[in-house]
Design a protein around this motif. Structure first.
Motif, PDB file in Angstrom:
ATOM      1  N   THR A  16       0.842  -1.193   0.000  1.00  0.00           N
ATOM      2  CA  THR A  16       0.000   0.000   0.000  1.00  0.00           C
ATOM      3  C   THR A  16       0.880   1.246   0.000  1.00  0.00           C
ATOM      4  OG1 THR A  16      -0.078   0.154   2.400  1.00  0.00           O
ATOM      5  CG2 THR A  16      -1.773  -1.230   1.344  1.00  0.00           C
ATOM      6  N   PRO A  17       0.325   2.379  -0.398  1.00  0.00           N
ATOM      7  CA  PRO A  17       1.109   3.622  -0.326  1.00  0.00           C
ATOM      8  C   PRO A  17       1.599   3.910   1.097  1.00  0.00           C
ATOM      9  CG  PRO A  17      -0.817   3.952  -1.688  1.00  0.00           C
ATOM     10  CD  PRO A  17      -0.955   2.583  -1.068  1.00  0.00           C
ATOM     11  N   TRP A  21       5.444   4.547   2.231  1.00  0.00           N
ATOM     12  CA  TRP A  21       5.855   5.746   2.960  1.00  0.00           C
ATOM     13  C   TRP A  21       6.541   5.373   4.274  1.00  0.00           C
ATOM     14  CZ3 TRP A  21       5.535  11.064   2.215  1.00  0.00           C
ATOM     15  CH2 TRP A  21       4.984  11.461   1.006  1.00  0.00           C
ATOM     16  N   LEU A  22       6.019   4.376   4.969  1.00  0.00           N
ATOM     17  CA  LEU A  22       6.623   3.962   6.235  1.00  0.00           C
ATOM     18  C   LEU A  22       8.023   3.392   6.022  1.00  0.00           C
ATOM     19  CD1 LEU A  22       3.577   2.356   8.086  1.00  0.00           C
ATOM     20  CD2 LEU A  22       4.732   4.513   8.616  1.00  0.00           C
ATOM     21  N   ARG A  23       8.204   2.643   4.950  1.00  0.00           N
ATOM     22  CA  ARG A  23       9.525   2.086   4.639  1.00  0.00           C
ATOM     23  C   ARG A  23      10.519   3.207   4.366  1.00  0.00           C
ATOM     24  NH1 ARG A  23      11.212   0.709  -0.391  1.00  0.00           N
ATOM     25  NH2 ARG A  23       9.071   0.789  -1.085  1.00  0.00           N
ATOM     26  N   SER A  27      13.832   4.576   6.807  1.00  0.00           N
ATOM     27  CA  SER A  27      15.199   4.773   6.303  1.00  0.00           C
ATOM     28  C   SER A  27      15.688   6.174   6.633  1.00  0.00           C
ATOM     29  CB  SER A  27      15.255   4.563   4.787  1.00  0.00           C
ATOM     30  OG  SER A  27      14.941   3.241   4.452  1.00  0.00           O
ATOM     31  N   PHE A  28      14.838   7.167   6.419  1.00  0.00           N
ATOM     32  CA  PHE A  28      15.218   8.548   6.717  1.00  0.00           C
ATOM     33  C   PHE A  28      15.500   8.724   8.210  1.00  0.00           C
ATOM     34  CE2 PHE A  28      14.030  12.814   8.118  1.00  0.00           C
ATOM     35  CZ  PHE A  28      14.970  13.548   7.409  1.00  0.00           C
TER      36      PHE A  28
END
Length: 85
Positions: A16-17, A21-23, A27-28
Motif C-alpha cells: 500500500t502507499p 511511505w513507512l519504509r 530509512s530517513f
C-alpha cells in the motif's frame, strides 16, 4: 555441473502507499538518528558513519536488486514457469 548461484529476485505482491511511505520514513529516520546523535554528542565520526550508511542504503535501493511488482496471479505464474526452467 554448474556452480552458478541463482540470481535473487524479490516480488512484491501487495504494497500500500502507506507501507511504502513507512519504509521510506524508517530509512530517513535511521540516517537522521545516526547523524543527529553524532551532532548531539559532538562525534564527527558518528556523523560520517551516518552519512556512509545513508549512501550505502541509497545505492543499494538504486542498484540492480529492484523489486518486481505484480499481481498474485502473475507471481504464481512467474514462479511456476521459473521452476520448470
Amino acid at each position: 555441473m554448474s556452480t552458478e548461484t541463482p540470481k535473487t529476485q524479490f516480488i512484491i505482491i501487495h504494497e500500500t502507499p502507506l507501507q511504502s511511505w513507512l519504509r521510506d520514513a524508517s530509512s530517513f529516520m535511521l540516517f537522521a538518528c545516526l547523524i543527529g546523535l553524532g551532532v548531539v554528542v559532538g562525534s564527527t565520526a558518528m556523523q560520517w558513519a551516518g552519512f556512509f550508511v545513508a549512501v550505502i542504503i541509497l545505492l543499494g535501493r538504486a542498484g540492480s536488486m529492484k523489486a518486481r511488482r505484480m499481481s498474485r496471479a502473475e507471481a504464481i505464474s512467474y514462479l511456476q514457469d521459473g521452476e520448470q526452467a
